[in-house]
Design a protein around this motif. Structure first.
Motif, short mmCIF file in Angstrom:
data_model
loop_
_atom_site.label_atom_id
_atom_site.label_comp_id
_atom_site.label_asym_id
_atom_site.label_seq_id
_atom_site.Cartn_x
_atom_site.Cartn_y
_atom_site.Cartn_z
N LYS A 1 15.40 -8.41 43.55
CA LYS A 1 15.24 -8.01 44.95
C LYS A 1 13.80 -7.67 45.30
CE LYS A 1 16.32 -3.03 45.05
NZ LYS A 1 16.58 -2.63 43.64
N ASP B 1 18.35 -9.31 37.35
CA ASP B 1 19.27 -8.32 37.91
C ASP B 1 19.41 -8.64 39.38
OD1 ASP B 1 20.50 -5.90 38.82
OD2 ASP B 1 18.52 -5.02 39.14
N HIS C 1 20.46 3.75 37.23
CA HIS C 1 19.18 3.42 37.90
C HIS C 1 18.85 4.62 38.77
CE1 HIS C 1 15.94 1.32 39.86
NE2 HIS C 1 16.50 1.49 41.03
N SER D 1 12.80 4.60 42.12
CA SER D 1 11.72 3.62 42.05
C SER D 1 10.36 4.29 42.17
CB SER D 1 11.91 2.61 43.18
OG SER D 1 11.27 1.40 42.90
N GLY E 1 12.53 1.11 37.77
CA GLY E 1 11.89 2.26 38.40
C GLY E 1 10.45 2.52 38.03
N GLU F 1 15.93 -3.08 33.84
CA GLU F 1 15.86 -3.86 35.07
C GLU F 1 14.58 -3.51 35.82
OE1 GLU F 1 20.68 -3.78 35.94
OE2 GLU F 1 19.39 -2.32 36.90
N GLY G 1 11.62 -4.22 38.40
CA GLY G 1 11.34 -5.01 39.60
C GLY G 1 9.88 -4.89 39.99
N ARG G 2 9.58 -3.79 40.66
CA ARG G 2 8.24 -3.57 41.18
C ARG G 2 7.14 -3.76 40.13
NH1 ARG G 2 7.30 0.10 45.34
NH2 ARG G 2 9.36 0.93 44.90
N TYR H 1 8.77 -5.97 47.20
CA TYR H 1 9.32 -5.45 48.45
C TYR H 1 8.39 -5.75 49.62
CZ TYR H 1 11.98 -3.20 44.78
OH TYR H 1 12.73 -3.00 43.66
#
Ligand SMILES: *Cc1c(COP(=O)(O)O)cnc(C)c1O
Length: 378
Positions: free
Chosen positions: A44, A63, A183, A186, A223, A261, A263-264, A359
């Motif tokens: 995402k 994820d 989770h 973040s 996160g 997982e 992301g950022r 994001y």
């Protein structure tokens, strides 16, 4: 550092992805992967096809939080068995799609969801692997809109319901129970919150041991934050500190898996939003640099009060001036940064809004009938 000549030929605003930095970041992650560790990219954050392909090629799993993301990932070359699927509100068509694709694990967030997955898997003659997302009531010291692990948040199953839910799953014919999922939030930069999560996981595992429940997989979510202030000094997050924290905090048993997982931390620093200055406007008390990108292209400042470093990448002067850098959207929150000092800026200059790989593009909207930003990667 930026390919400015190429930039001058592109319609602004657009997202630029530095794939060399992305690959270096992926290498840094891979160096930290220990036996039993599985890293999934939290899609995402950014689903730009080129970015996805690089991450799939690096061998990470993914994820997903929607059927659309599952489709995008399979299309980009991720293996279905490396897909985990989270989310508090999975629609029937999304569950069906995930079962058909044969994804690795559903991260289940409620009993009604478990029942629907069991029903649909039964009908389709499939078995669904599930982990339960447990709300660990561990506070993440970050913006209120991005904490997810507190008892008051909508996510996950309460700790006191954990054993009952697992027992229920073990009775279901089309469900294969795998383990626990967490989770907590973040943009976490200190390891304390991850340490607190490890401690809580230890307590829960001891409780499950006493109940004779076997946990094959533990998923600690994502996160890890990035340095929005100094993207050039810290282009790659401190993955060593992050994975060391978990290596110290969770002793895996033989055969047990630890899933992550991220992301950022994977994609944020490799992306910049490139925008052209339309006008310099002198107001009564402020000077505005009005650019052609707005909150429709990058909503993080408006939504989370997020800070992004903004650089004038074409100005030739040493002279400095102070601006509110704003977009063209009819909203007062359409401000990227206030009172920002940068080289004297004029109409036509290009600005790079840094650390926008996560994001950013994926949250763009067409509000005001604007065109979605384009993207360019090299
Ligand atoms: C958003 C999300 C992540 C990724 O979070 P980052 O802060 O970007 O690393 C991981 N897991 C779940 C379940 C998420 O919703």
């Amino acid at each position: 550092m930026f390919p400015i000549d190429k930039f001058q030929t592109l319609r602004t605003p657009f997202y630029y992805y530095d794939t060399a930095l992305l690959d270096k970041t992926l290498d840094a992650i891979k160096q930290e992967i220990r036996p039993g560790y599985h890293v999934h990219y939290a899609v995402k954050a950014c689903t730009n096809p080129l970015v996805l392909e690089h991450i799939a090629k690096a061998g990470l799993g993914c994820d997903c939080v929607s059927g659309g993301e599952i489709e995008a990932c399979i299309g980009a070359g991720f293996k279905a068995e490396d897909v985990v699927f989270a989310g508090v509100g999975k629609s029937d068509w999304e569950i069906e799609l995930a079962l058909k694709a044969g994804i690795g694990c559903f991260n289940v967030e409620s009993i009604p969801e478990l029942e629907v997955i069991n029903e649909m898997a039964t009908q389709m003659g499939k078995t669904a692997c599930v982990a339960f997302r447990i709300n660990p009531n561990v506070g993440a010291h970050t913006h209120a809109n991005i904490t997810t692990g507190l008892a008051e948040n909508k996510f996950g199953i309460a700790m006191e319901d954990m054993v009952d839910v697992i027992r229920m799953a073990q009775q279901m014919p089309a469900i294969c129970f795998r383990g626990l999922h967490f989770h907590i939030g973040s943009q976490l930069l200190v390891m304390d919150d991850f340490e607190a999560l490890c401690k809580r996981i230890g307590e829960l595992l001891a409780q499950l041991d006493a109940e004779n429940i076997e946990i094959k997989s533990i998923n600690v979510g994502g996160g890890l934050g990035i340095d929005y202030q100094n993207p050039d000094e810290n282009p790659i997050p401190n993955f060593k500190a992050y994975f060391d924290t978990y290596a110290k905090g969770i002793q895996l048993r033989p055969g047990q898996e630890l899933h992550f997982e991220l992301g950022r931390s994977v994609v944020a620093q490799c992306g910049s939003l490139i925008t052209r200055v339309l006008y310099i406007k002198k107001g009564a008390v402020k000077q505005f640099a009005i650019c052609d990108a707005g909150m429709t292209d990058l909503i993080r400042p408006a939504l989370y009060d997020a800070y992004h470093l903004i650089q004038n990448i074409t100005s030739q002067t040493e002279e400095q001036a102070t601006y509110d850098v704003v977009g063209p959207i009819c909203e007062s929150s359409d401000v990227f940064v206030k009172d920002h000092t940068m080289p004297l800026t004029k109409r036509g200059d290009l600005l790079a809004i840094r650390s926008a790989g996560a994001y950013g593009e994926i949250m763009a909207s067409q509000y005001n009938c604007r065109k979605l930003p384009q993207s360019f990667a090299d």
